[in-house]
Design an enzyme around this catalytic site. Structure first.
Site: not given
Length: 234
Positions: A91, A94, A160, A174, A191
């Site tokens: 999703d 940042y 993330a 990542f 996310c």
């Protein structure tokens, strides 16, 4: 099978310029694989690993929900941030200064053909790196990435992940918060997951600044071991 990976540290680089560069490298590998199959060749396919730090940017994965961005175009501009809808999984997230972003562009046929295993090894490289700072982290079931405090009311995400793969070639990767300004995460539902916080390594260690070059080297060490790879500077 070519297990050598060309390492490139791009420094501070615009998100779109980096995305375009990823696409170039991705296409180079895919085109060579197609040529190998069509002409019954066995030319070695290259692998790349890009390190980069982006200016403030929000990116939305192909299955993401735009409503998870809580800013208007004007508010984005006021914050000096940009926004892109992109072709990775996941999703919204940042990227910004103080964050180590890694983009492995690998031909997984040089390593193993298992996307699930690939994601788990990416997570493991981060988990092992954080352990060197005496930070215990883990996976959260059904939520890709690396987390602290899983199973407690204080669960928080520190890294993330979102990837794209085609013909077993990967791109994207990542984003590990090391010295990140966490205020920028307040402008999204990270996310797409409500009710869970985001953290950064410097916050967890209670220090003003962590040596990012040191963290990068630790990640590479664990990546090398997990993927049985060899890095070359290019």
């Amino acid at each position: 099978m070519n297990k050598k990976i060309q390492l490139q540290d791009l420094g501070h680089k615009d998100y779109k310029d980096t995305w375009d560069y990823q696409e170039e490298l991705f296409k180079e590998i895919v085109d060579l694989k197609i040529k190998n199959r069509r002409e019954e060749l066995n030319d070695e396919t290259p692998n790349y690993f890009l390190y980069v730090e982006h200016p403030h940017v929000y990116t939305l994965g192909k299955s993401g929900d735009l409503s998870n961005l809580l800013l208007s175009e004007k508010q984005l501009a006021d914050k000096g941030a940009t926004f892109y809808k992109i072709n990775r999984g996941g999703d919204i997230t940042y990227h910004g200064p103080g964050q180590i972003v890694g983009y492995p562009i690998l031909d997984l046929e040089n390593f193993f053909t298992d996307i699930h295993k690939y994601l788990r090894l990416l997570e493991e490289a981060i988990i092992l790196t954080l352990a060197e700072y005496n930070i215990f982290s883990s996976r959260s079931e059904g939520e890709t990435g690396v987390w602290l405090g899983v199973g407690t009311p204080f669960a928080r995400k520190i890294c993330a992940m979102g990837v794209r793969a085609s013909r077993w070639v990967t791109m994207h990767g990542f984003a590990l918060n090391v010295n990140a300004d966490l205020g920028y995460f307040d402008n999204i539902i990270p996310c797409g997951i409500r009710g869970k916080a985001v953290t950064s390594l410097n916050v967890e260690l209670g220090v003003e600044k962590v040596n990012e070059e040191e963290v990068k080297q630790k990640i590479l060490k664990h990546f090398t071991d997990l993927f049985e790879a060899e890095f070359e500077n290019s």
